[in-house]
Design a protein around this motif. Structure first.
Motif, PDB file in Angstrom:
ATOM      1  N   ILE A   1       0.846  -1.200   0.000  1.00 46.54           N
ATOM      2  CA  ILE A   1       0.000   0.000   0.000  1.00 46.54           C
ATOM      3  C   ILE A   1       0.874   1.240   0.000  1.00 46.54           C
ATOM      4  CG2 ILE A   1      -1.767   1.296   1.253  1.00 46.54           C
ATOM      5  CD1 ILE A   1      -2.627  -1.370   2.518  1.00 46.54           C
ATOM      6  N   GLY A   2       1.873   1.257   0.910  1.00 44.20           N
ATOM      7  CA  GLY A   2       2.772   2.397   0.954  1.00 44.20           C
ATOM      8  C   GLY A   2       3.713   2.330   2.136  1.00 44.20           C
TER       9      GLY A   2
ATOM     10  N   THR B   1      -9.744  -2.252  -7.209  1.00 42.21           N
ATOM     11  CA  THR B   1     -10.404  -2.883  -8.364  1.00 42.21           C
ATOM     12  C   THR B   1     -10.058  -2.196  -9.677  1.00 42.21           C
ATOM     13  OG1 THR B   1     -12.384  -1.507  -8.102  1.00 42.21           O
ATOM     14  CG2 THR B   1     -12.329  -3.606  -6.906  1.00 42.21           C
ATOM     15  N   ASN B   2      -9.159  -1.246  -9.622  1.00 44.85           N
ATOM     16  CA  ASN B   2      -8.822  -0.479 -10.825  1.00 44.85           C
ATOM     17  C   ASN B   2      -7.306  -0.408 -10.988  1.00 44.85           C
ATOM     18  OD1 ASN B   2      -9.054   1.175 -13.073  1.00 44.85           O
ATOM     19  ND2 ASN B   2      -9.364   3.051 -11.880  1.00 44.85           N
ATOM     20  N   GLY B   3      -6.686  -1.577 -10.960  1.00 35.44           N
ATOM     21  CA  GLY B   3      -5.239  -1.631 -11.154  1.00 35.44           C
ATOM     22  C   GLY B   3      -4.463  -0.962 -10.048  1.00 35.44           C
ATOM     23  N   ASN B   4      -5.043  -0.933  -8.856  1.00 30.50           N
ATOM     24  CA  ASN B   4      -4.395  -0.315  -7.693  1.00 30.50           C
ATOM     25  C   ASN B   4      -4.039   1.146  -7.941  1.00 30.50           C
ATOM     26  OD1 ASN B   4      -4.521  -2.713  -6.191  1.00 30.50           O
ATOM     27  ND2 ASN B   4      -2.577  -3.436  -7.049  1.00 30.50           N
TER      28      ASN B   4
ATOM     29  N   SER C   1     -15.034  -2.698   0.621  1.00 33.94           N
ATOM     30  CA  SER C   1     -13.762  -3.436   0.503  1.00 33.94           C
ATOM     31  C   SER C   1     -13.042  -3.211  -0.819  1.00 33.94           C
ATOM     32  CB  SER C   1     -13.991  -4.946   0.695  1.00 33.94           C
ATOM     33  OG  SER C   1     -14.572  -5.218   1.946  1.00 33.94           O
ATOM     34  N   LYS C   2     -13.460  -2.214  -1.580  1.00 35.19           N
ATOM     35  CA  LYS C   2     -12.843  -1.981  -2.879  1.00 35.19           C
ATOM     36  C   LYS C   2     -11.746  -0.920  -2.841  1.00 35.19           C
ATOM     37  CE  LYS C   2     -17.039  -3.256  -5.437  1.00 35.19           C
ATOM     38  NZ  LYS C   2     -18.074  -2.788  -6.392  1.00 35.19           N
ATOM     39  N   LYS C   3     -11.640  -0.210  -1.731  1.00 29.84           N
ATOM     40  CA  LYS C   3     -10.690   0.892  -1.649  1.00 29.84           C
ATOM     41  C   LYS C   3     -10.050   0.932  -0.267  1.00 29.84           C
ATOM     42  CE  LYS C   3     -14.302   3.134  -2.989  1.00 29.84           C
ATOM     43  NZ  LYS C   3     -15.028   2.145  -3.785  1.00 29.84           N
TER      44      LYS C   3
END
Length: 739
Positions: free
Chosen positions: A141-142, A171-174, A154-156
């Protein structure tokens, strides 16, 4: 025989709670307690790892296996047996170990944290990973980020870094979206609290996902006009490192805090108007996915408001308005029910109790009532319409766990009646793990049903109790003492070989801060072992909770309002004088000690009570309330501009000439809370008054003075020697016969 009795007592406690009693006899052996044993963990009780309640009747623990790998393991509340290992660091290619974990709502993924770097008391940065339990895929994540938090869908994942907020889309290529861009060190903070909010309002993460994951509400702190404080950290390099941070002292400017709403679909952020206020100490989404509830306080902290914030319209309306003649405390007890009515705790009838309101702010009913206080709110079971809470209704020094119906009926004690009981409930509130202890029984962890049926003992610490039976130990004798028109709670520790025909020096210990408590029926902390060690050297230790302390009603707690430390000091002095009249107390050798607020108290007591106190130790004390932060200090004193006498009349830097006894002043130079400035100013005041004293300045240590090898051992050795020199050795009490 004595060891058998102790184990039998523990068995009784965990098998039949209705008959729980504490022994009036205390097992005493011949071994002397040593400082090395206190600080190397010899007397540490076994404790349960912090559990994370999961969906259903399960919980998880962070463990280390036999190979040294970090694991997250799932357990059943019903059996307490391990069900499965959810993640094992041995199977993670890029992560050898981790120190924290947080599930998403479905518990299909988890955030793993490592490489933590502490900032202040509660805050830290770390390196965090996203782990998909099903695919077993690990994603960074960082690094050096704060408070990564799953969205409800749970998508973000939202997180903060360098005073800005970011959202990672899983869900969008991270893809990462930067929500704010104006964050700047010592200037603007987005989504993370500033120093004073973290310390006094007790939270770090200042952003919250809406239940439908469409909005992210967050606080923005503009601290550009807040005065800066700096500390030189000696470290190990040739030159010190300067720590610089914003710290609003009493009467100074606070950060300008504003509420903002970020809409994910449009990527727009709007500022929310909340009327006139000084603080926003809480934000929480209601069960209406479009309605946030924001809490505001005025600067005097005697007017609290709940605001309904409509995310669709970016507008707000008043939900609840509560005032108090002194101040209103901030809690985390706001709970929304399915119909969006809410549970709230308040002291408005003179004691802290539970209330039920509808979503228009109309009172439905007061759920708990009586001349006692609710001390913890655990939750609400909607299917049973039952609330679970902790209270002191069996005496202010005890804590019990209770259930009660939403309508205020069918109250039931679920735990032991006496001692201190705390509950950790399952997420569905069907079970709880009860931690019980008393002054004579170490922590016992037991599994209970929500109806109060004890199912199983998990840990009982019987080995520690048996080991302690070999040492010279004395019980805490609980009583009350009548002081200045009040019955004050007190405990006393006497030498194991106490002889009422002899005289003993007295050392008083206290903290005394607003709403605090030191006289409680619970198991030993490190200071209790130190006090026992001193008692076996031939002295008596006493603790008295004076006016201003907690759990006896708001009038008692708030009696010190606008005169902080005045009445508290008077109570300690009066208690010392009353105790000195007892035949076994050496009235010529009475000392007092304390830490932080207690250090202020011990200093004040020695100076203002020089006719009774001969010795004092002050660790990390406030010496002038003008040096402490806005939120805490002004809550009890208002600003120094409004109440200068309340600040100055009870700040010992202003009357150093009153010092007549033996004074040891201790402070860490890295204390970001009670700055070493307090002690430096006290030192200068004492020098100006040509008063002799002892001091112990500890480089780089924070408020707790613990970091580094032997720090606490060294400190308590210093304090022990001081007490022995100025109290024990000066008192020939143990050889004096009455009459």
């Amino acid at each position: 025989m004595k060891k058998i009795f102790i184990l039998a007592t523990i068995s009784l406690l965990v098998s039949c709670k209705e008959k729980t009693t504490t022994s009036t006899n205390y097992t005493t052996g011949n071994k002397e307690i040593t400082l090395e044993e206190i600080w190397n963990g010899t007397f540490s009780a076994k404790r349960m790892n912090a559990l994370n309640s999961m969906n259903g009747d399960f919980y998880s623990l962070l463990n280390t296996d036999d190979e040294g790998n970090t694991t997250v393991d799932k357990y059943s509340y019903k059996t307490l047996e391990k069900v499965e290992t959810i993640v094992n660091s041995a199977s993670l290619k890029d992560l050898k170990s981790f120190d924290s974990y947080n599930f998403n709502a479905e518990e299909s993924s988890v955030i793993l944290g490592t490489d933590f770097k502490k900032i202040y008391r509660r805050s830290f940065t770390g390196t965090f990973y996203y782990y998909n339990i099903n695919s077993k895929k690990l994603t960074l994540i960082g690094k050096d980020i704060q408070e990564p938090t799953f969205s409800p869908d749970s998508k973000k994942i939202a997180y903060a870094k360098n005073n800005n907020i970011y959202i990672l889309n899983l869900t969008n290529g991270n893809k990462v979206t930067q929500v704010t861009k104006d964050g700047k060190f010592n200037n603007v903070i987005n989504g993370i609290t500033d120093w004073v909010y973290e310390e006094e309002f007790g939270f770090v993460r200042a952003f919250e996902w809406s239940n439908n994951s469409k909005y992210l509400a967050f606080l923005r702190f503009n601290e550009s006009d807040v005065p800066t404080f700096s500390m030189d950290m000696v470290g190990t390099a040739n030159y010190p490192n300067q720590q610089v941070f914003k710290y609003p002292k009493a009467g100074e400017k606070n950060a300008e805090v504003t509420l903002h709403m970020y809409t994910l679909s449009s990527k727009n952020t709007k500022k929310i108007a909340l009327g006139n206020y000084e603080y926003i100490p809480r934000i929480k989404w209601s069960n209406d996915a479009n309605v946030l509830v924001a809490t505001t306080l005025n600067r005097h902290q005697n007017n609290l408001k709940l605001h309904k914030v409509n995310a669709l319209r970016s507008s707000s309306s008043l939900l609840l308005d509560e005032t108090d003649k002194a101040y209103v405390d901030i809690t985390d007890n706001l709970t929304f029910l399915n119909d969006n009515s809410f549970i709230w705790t308040s002291e408005k009838d003179g004691f802290n109790h539970i209330y039920h309101y509808d979503f228009s702010g109309k009172l439905i009913n007061q759920i708990t009532k009586g001349d006692w206080e609710v001390t913890n709110y655990y939750g609400y079971n909607a299917s049973k319409k039952t609330i679970y809470y902790q209270s002191v209704e069996n005496g202010s020094t005890n804590r019990g766990v209770y259930s009660i119906d939403l309508n205020g009926k069918n109250k039931k004690l679920l735990s032991n009646k006496d001692g201190t009981n705390t509950a950790s409930f399952s997420k569905n509130l069907n079970y709880f793990i009860n931690t019980f202890s008393s002054s004579e029984i170490p922590p016992i962890y037991s599994l209970y049903t929500a109806e109060g049926e004890m199912l199983k003992v998990i840990k009982d610490n019987s080995e520690l109790k048996e080991e302690l039976s070999e040492y010279k130990m004395s019980p805490k004798e609980f009583s009350t003492i009548s002081i200045n028109g009040n019955e004050l709670n007190m405990w006393m520790i006497k030498p194991a070989d106490f002889d009422e025909n002899k005289k003993y020096p007295l050392l008083m210990f206290q903290y005394s801060g607003p709403g605090s408590q030191q006289v409680a029926n619970k198991w030993n902390a490190s200071n209790d072992y130190w006090h026992n060690m001193l008692a076996q050297k031939g002295m008596i230790i006493v603790c008295v909770d004076g006016r201003g302390t907690g759990f006896k009603g708001s009038d008692f707690k708030k009696s010190t309002y606008l005169n902080l430390v005045k009445y508290e000091t008077e109570d300690q002095i009066a208690a010392a004088k009353k105790l000195a009249k007892r035949s076994y107390i050496d009235e010529n050798n009475i000392g007092i000690w304390g830490w932080s607020f207690g250090g202020h108290m011990s200093t004040n007591s020695l100076l203002k009570g020089s006719d009774i106190f001969t010795t004092a130790i002050a660790v990390a004390p406030v010496t002038s309330w003008r040096f402490y932060d806005t939120v805490y200090t002004e809550r009890f004193l208002r600003t120094p501009q409004e109440n200068p006498a309340g600040y100055d009349d009870n700040s010992p830097v202003n009357y150093p000439e009153k010092l007549k006894g033996n004074y040891l002043l201790v402070h860490g130079t890295g204390d970001d809370n009670v700055h070493v400035q307090n002690s430096y100013r006290m030192i200068n005041s004492l020098i100006d008054a040509n008063k002799q004293f002892d001091m112990f300045i500890v480089p780089d240590r924070t408020h707790g003075i613990y970091k580094g090898k032997n720090t606490r051992l060294n400190l308590y050795t210093k304090m022990t020697n001081f007490v022995e020199t100025h109290l024990i050795n000066k008192s020939n009490s143990t050889t004096k016969i009455k009459g």
